[in-house]
Design a protein around this motif. Sequence first.
Motif, short mmCIF file in Angstrom:
data_model
loop_
_atom_site.label_atom_id
_atom_site.label_comp_id
_atom_site.label_asym_id
_atom_site.label_seq_id
_atom_site.Cartn_x
_atom_site.Cartn_y
_atom_site.Cartn_z
N LYS A 1 0.82 -1.22 0.00
CA LYS A 1 0.00 0.00 0.00
C LYS A 1 0.85 1.26 0.00
O LYS A 1 0.35 2.36 -0.27
N ARG A 2 2.13 1.09 0.33
CA ARG A 2 3.06 2.23 0.35
C ARG A 2 3.87 2.32 -0.95
O ARG A 2 4.86 3.05 -1.01
N GLY A 3 3.45 1.57 -1.96
CA GLY A 3 4.06 1.71 -3.27
C GLY A 3 5.00 0.60 -3.71
O GLY A 3 5.56 0.66 -4.81
N TYR A 4 5.16 -0.43 -2.89
CA TYR A 4 6.02 -1.55 -3.26
C TYR A 4 5.23 -2.67 -3.90
O TYR A 4 4.04 -2.85 -3.63
N SER A 5 5.88 -3.40 -4.78
CA SER A 5 5.31 -4.65 -5.27
C SER A 5 6.02 -5.80 -4.56
O SER A 5 7.12 -5.62 -4.03
N THR A 6 5.39 -6.96 -4.53
CA THR A 6 5.95 -8.10 -3.79
C THR A 6 6.15 -9.29 -4.71
O THR A 6 5.27 -9.62 -5.51
N ILE A 7 7.29 -9.90 -4.58
CA ILE A 7 7.57 -11.16 -5.27
C ILE A 7 7.96 -12.18 -4.21
O ILE A 7 8.86 -11.94 -3.41
N SER A 8 7.28 -13.30 -4.20
CA SER A 8 7.58 -14.36 -3.24
C SER A 8 8.01 -15.61 -4.00
O SER A 8 7.78 -15.75 -5.21
N ASN A 9 8.63 -16.53 -3.27
CA ASN A 9 9.01 -17.80 -3.89
C ASN A 9 7.79 -18.55 -4.40
O ASN A 9 7.86 -19.27 -5.39
N GLY A 10 6.65 -18.36 -3.70
CA GLY A 10 5.43 -19.01 -4.14
C GLY A 10 5.01 -18.55 -5.52
O GLY A 10 4.59 -19.35 -6.37
N VAL A 11 5.12 -17.24 -5.75
CA VAL A 11 4.79 -16.67 -7.07
C VAL A 11 5.73 -17.23 -8.13
O VAL A 11 5.30 -17.66 -9.22
N LEU A 12 7.04 -17.24 -7.84
CA LEU A 12 8.02 -17.75 -8.80
C LEU A 12 7.80 -19.23 -9.07
O LEU A 12 7.94 -19.70 -10.21
N LYS B 1 6.36 -25.04 -17.36
CA LYS B 1 6.59 -26.47 -17.60
C LYS B 1 5.32 -27.22 -17.95
O LYS B 1 5.36 -28.40 -18.29
N GLY B 2 4.18 -26.54 -17.81
CA GLY B 2 2.90 -27.18 -18.14
C GLY B 2 2.46 -28.21 -17.13
O GLY B 2 1.77 -29.19 -17.48
N ILE B 3 2.87 -28.03 -15.87
CA ILE B 3 2.47 -28.96 -14.81
C ILE B 3 1.87 -28.17 -13.65
O ILE B 3 1.96 -26.93 -13.59
N THR B 4 1.27 -28.87 -12.71
CA THR B 4 0.68 -28.21 -11.56
C THR B 4 1.76 -27.90 -10.52
O THR B 4 2.86 -28.46 -10.56
N VAL B 5 1.42 -27.03 -9.56
CA VAL B 5 2.34 -26.71 -8.48
C VAL B 5 2.65 -27.96 -7.66
O VAL B 5 3.80 -28.17 -7.23
N VAL B 6 1.64 -28.79 -7.44
CA VAL B 6 1.84 -30.03 -6.69
C VAL B 6 2.84 -30.93 -7.41
O VAL B 6 3.76 -31.50 -6.80
N GLU B 7 2.69 -31.03 -8.72
CA GLU B 7 3.60 -31.87 -9.52
C GLU B 7 5.02 -31.30 -9.49
O GLU B 7 6.00 -32.05 -9.42
N LEU B 8 5.13 -29.97 -9.53
CA LEU B 8 6.45 -29.34 -9.48
C LEU B 8 7.10 -29.57 -8.11
O LEU B 8 8.31 -29.80 -8.02
N ASN B 9 6.30 -29.53 -7.06
CA ASN B 9 6.81 -29.82 -5.71
C ASN B 9 7.40 -31.21 -5.64
O ASN B 9 8.46 -31.44 -5.05
N GLU B 10 6.68 -32.18 -6.21
CA GLU B 10 7.16 -33.56 -6.22
C GLU B 10 8.45 -33.67 -7.03
O GLU B 10 9.40 -34.36 -6.62
N LEU B 11 8.50 -32.97 -8.17
CA LEU B 11 9.68 -33.02 -9.02
C LEU B 11 10.89 -32.42 -8.31
O LEU B 11 12.01 -32.93 -8.43
N ALA B 12 10.65 -31.34 -7.54
CA ALA B 12 11.75 -30.64 -6.86
C ALA B 12 12.43 -31.49 -5.80
O ALA B 12 13.57 -31.23 -5.41
N LYS B 13 11.73 -32.53 -5.31
CA LYS B 13 12.32 -33.40 -4.29
C LYS B 13 13.53 -34.17 -4.81
O LYS B 13 14.45 -34.50 -4.05
N THR B 14 13.54 -34.44 -6.13
CA THR B 14 14.64 -35.22 -6.71
C THR B 14 15.43 -34.44 -7.75
O THR B 14 16.57 -34.78 -8.05
N ASP B 15 14.82 -33.39 -8.29
CA ASP B 15 15.47 -32.60 -9.34
C ASP B 15 15.96 -31.27 -8.75
O ASP B 15 15.18 -30.33 -8.55
N LYS B 16 17.25 -31.18 -8.46
CA LYS B 16 17.83 -29.99 -7.83
C LYS B 16 17.83 -28.78 -8.76
O LYS B 16 18.04 -27.65 -8.32
N SER B 17 17.58 -29.00 -10.05
CA SER B 17 17.57 -27.88 -10.98
C SER B 17 16.38 -26.94 -10.72
O SER B 17 16.42 -25.77 -11.11
N ILE B 18 15.36 -27.44 -10.05
CA ILE B 18 14.20 -26.59 -9.74
C ILE B 18 14.61 -25.50 -8.76
O ILE B 18 14.27 -24.32 -8.94
#
Length: 287
Positions: free
Chosen positions: A22-33, A41-58
Amino acid sequence: MNISITGTLGSGKSSVCAVLEKRGYSTISNGVLFREIAKEKGITVVELNELAKTDKSIDKMLDDRSIRLGKELDNTIFDSRMGWHFIPDSFKVFLFADMNEAARRVYAAERVSEAYQSEDDAKSDLVRRQLLEKERFSSLYGVDYLDLHNYDLVIESTSASPEQVAENILEALDRRSSGQQVMLLNPTSIYPSAVDTGISGEEFERYRAGGSREPVQVGLIQNNFCAMKGHYELLSSILQREVFLSVSYCRDASGDLPDENLLKRFEALGHFSYKTFPDTEAPAIFS
């Protein structure tokens, strides 16, 4: 200038960011990214979460995106545990709340994914998750994000509204000086240290009448903030019912926690009561 804000679980980061927007800043969070990457990637957030457990490139994709945006954007808040690390030119803020208060907030919020049976249950889980995050980020990046010396401003939200926290963040940003950390704690969250057992009402009244002020220096004793110097200035702040007290932080504090007699004498002089006495079994979260 960009602001990176991190902190402990239940500290109210999202609410503070909403006020800053409200004071003029915009917010970027890890959730947004994270959602952006899932969409690309054409997948859901849940699917990306599962992928991130084994794929460190995420994780690397998230980190690289934060680094790039930190260079491209201005007047942006990066709400991220590691924002201070990846955006070193930002004004680095660490927000925390007493774990008992954080547990109360989380329990009261009745979050579906965090169905706790009690506030004690919530507190135990918050501490566990905090330590797991500390270990994870240490392993990934070789840094301790709970080392308070990483930040330009350390501010406590235990007894403060999101509006009060946001206002003090902006004031500290305006007054920033290179290399000088600002730490704002609620005075009633600071315990007297056992090294000063000579605290007396007579000496306190002389101190108040004298007008001179001794800065308050705090250190962590068994993860409890204790005053190493400036006990009478701390009492003055408590008597004035201040929400924030500016203190300096000593990493190498040593000594014992105050006993009950000293705590009660301090309460009597300050005409207040601590919400809780020091937790002698508190795990070492901060450093």
